[in-house]
Enzyme design. Structure first.
Site, short mmCIF file in Angstrom:
data_model
loop_
_atom_site.label_atom_id
_atom_site.label_comp_id
_atom_site.label_asym_id
_atom_site.label_seq_id
_atom_site.Cartn_x
_atom_site.Cartn_y
_atom_site.Cartn_z
N ARG A 25 -10.92 -10.97 9.02
CA ARG A 25 -9.87 -10.63 9.99
C ARG A 25 -10.28 -9.50 10.94
NH1 ARG A 25 -5.19 -7.94 6.03
NH2 ARG A 25 -6.30 -5.99 5.67
N ARG A 39 -10.21 -2.72 -3.81
CA ARG A 39 -8.76 -2.65 -3.52
C ARG A 39 -8.00 -3.57 -4.47
NH1 ARG A 39 -9.30 -3.88 2.69
NH2 ARG A 39 -7.03 -4.03 2.75
N LYS A 96 1.52 -8.63 4.36
CA LYS A 96 2.64 -7.68 4.44
C LYS A 96 2.78 -7.10 5.86
CE LYS A 96 1.00 -4.93 1.17
NZ LYS A 96 -0.26 -5.58 0.73
N ARG A 146 -11.19 -3.31 10.36
CA ARG A 146 -10.95 -2.14 9.51
C ARG A 146 -12.22 -1.85 8.70
NH1 ARG A 146 -5.20 -2.83 6.45
NH2 ARG A 146 -6.45 -1.92 4.81
N ARG A 175 2.81 2.21 -4.51
CA ARG A 175 1.66 1.52 -5.09
C ARG A 175 1.39 1.95 -6.52
NH1 ARG A 175 -1.03 0.58 0.36
NH2 ARG A 175 -2.67 -0.93 -0.01
P1 AMP Z 1 -3.14 -0.79 3.56
O1 AMP Z 1 -3.21 -0.66 5.04
O2 AMP Z 1 -1.74 -0.82 3.03
O3 AMP Z 1 -4.00 -1.93 3.04
O4 AMP Z 1 -3.79 0.55 2.96
C1 AMP Z 1 -5.14 0.89 3.23
C2 AMP Z 1 -5.60 1.96 2.27
O5 AMP Z 1 -4.82 3.15 2.45
C3 AMP Z 1 -5.48 1.65 0.78
O6 AMP Z 1 -6.57 0.87 0.30
C4 AMP Z 1 -5.45 3.06 0.19
O7 AMP Z 1 -6.73 3.63 0.19
C5 AMP Z 1 -4.61 3.81 1.21
N1 AMP Z 1 -3.15 3.75 0.90
C6 AMP Z 1 -2.17 3.19 1.67
N2 AMP Z 1 -0.96 3.32 1.10
C7 AMP Z 1 -1.17 3.98 -0.07
C8 AMP Z 1 -0.31 4.40 -1.12
N3 AMP Z 1 1.01 4.15 -1.09
N4 AMP Z 1 -0.87 5.06 -2.17
C9 AMP Z 1 -2.20 5.31 -2.22
N5 AMP Z 1 -3.06 4.93 -1.27
C10 AMP Z 1 -2.56 4.27 -0.19
#
Ligand code: AMP
Length: 223
Positions: A127, A172, A13, A161, A88
């Site tokens: 990654r 996740r 994404k 990360r 989400r």
């Molecule tokens: P991402 O970079 O989108 O993979 O998000 C990394 C982490 O941020 C996720 O595993 C969650 O812990 C948190 N996170 C990001 N977006 C959301 C969301 N919309 N709702 C809840 N937690 C989020």
């Protein structure tokens, strides 16, 4: 035009959103990036989010919805947003509808990037990015041409990360299946979902997404 890029962690994404920013001049709204910045700055939000993120858990809806509303109030979102990582959960779906309606806007399209989940853990755990310019690499699939040196900017510093380890990735994925995957049918019922094969090479995925957006009348910057 407002679109959601939808899919499990590691579907690509963020990578695709970067391209769309470049090709269509849209704004990428990555809630993960906003949270990582908050963690780095040590803000109140960062303090709440840091541990949950490391454990691969979702951040509470009320906090996420507040963060999103504040971001949507910035003027750069007027010309179209790519939502990367939001919504989400079902409450976040409802909140997004409301936040957009309050701003006389709406959601135009949800693009599901479909991936083979067996490939995801390997994809994510390997990654890393250049600490200077953010160029993406992978231990197995995309190493720099010269070992330890970024192809783009020549930096020798890279970072990963903290939630890209196997344990957090599995957590996740559990969150994704329990809370996020069930929101897709909500959008399918509205007839606004398009699908792309996320196992294709990155450039091909980008081409397919661009085709979908052009069908919906999005204008590439060069056009
Ligand atoms: P991402 O970079 O989108 O993979 O998000 C990394 C982490 O941020 C996720 O595993 C969650 O812990 C948190 N996170 C990001 N977006 C959301 C969301 N919309 N709702 C809840 N937690 C989020």
């Amino acid at each position: 035009m407002n679109i959601i890029l939808f899919g499990p962690p590691g579907a690509g994404k963020g990578t695709q959103a970067h391209r769309l920013v470049h090709d269509f001049g849209m704004v990428q709204l990555s809630t993960g990036d906003i949270l990582r910045q908050a963690v780095k700055e040590g803000t109140e939000v960062g303090k709440i989010a840091g541990e949950l993120m490391k454990a691969g858990k979702l951040i509470p809806d009320d906090l996420m919805i507040r963060i999103l509303g504040e971001r949507l109030d910035k003027p750069d979102t007027k010309n179209g947003v790519i939502f990367d990582g939001f919504p989400r959960t079902k409450p976040q779906v409802e909140a997004l509808d409301k936040l957009l309606a309050e701003r006389h806007s709406k959601l135009d399209c949800v693009i599901e990037i479909k991936v083979d989940e067996n490939a995801l853990v390997k994809r994510i755990v390997g990654r890393y990015v250049c600490a200077q310019c953010g160029a993406g690499y992978h231990d197995e699939f995309k190493r720099p041409h010269k070992e330890g040196v970024c192809d783009i900017c020549g930096s020798t510093e890279f970072k990963r990360r903290p939630d890209d380890n196997e344990e957090a990735v599995r957590a996740r994925l559990v969150e994704y299946h329990e809370k996020t995957a069930p929101i897709l049918p909500v959008y399918e019922a509205r007839g606004i979902v398009a699908y792309v094969d996320g196992m294709l090479p990155m450039g091909d995925v980008a081409t397919k997404i661009a085709e979908i957006l052009k069908e919906k009348d999005a204008k590439p910057i060069s056009a």
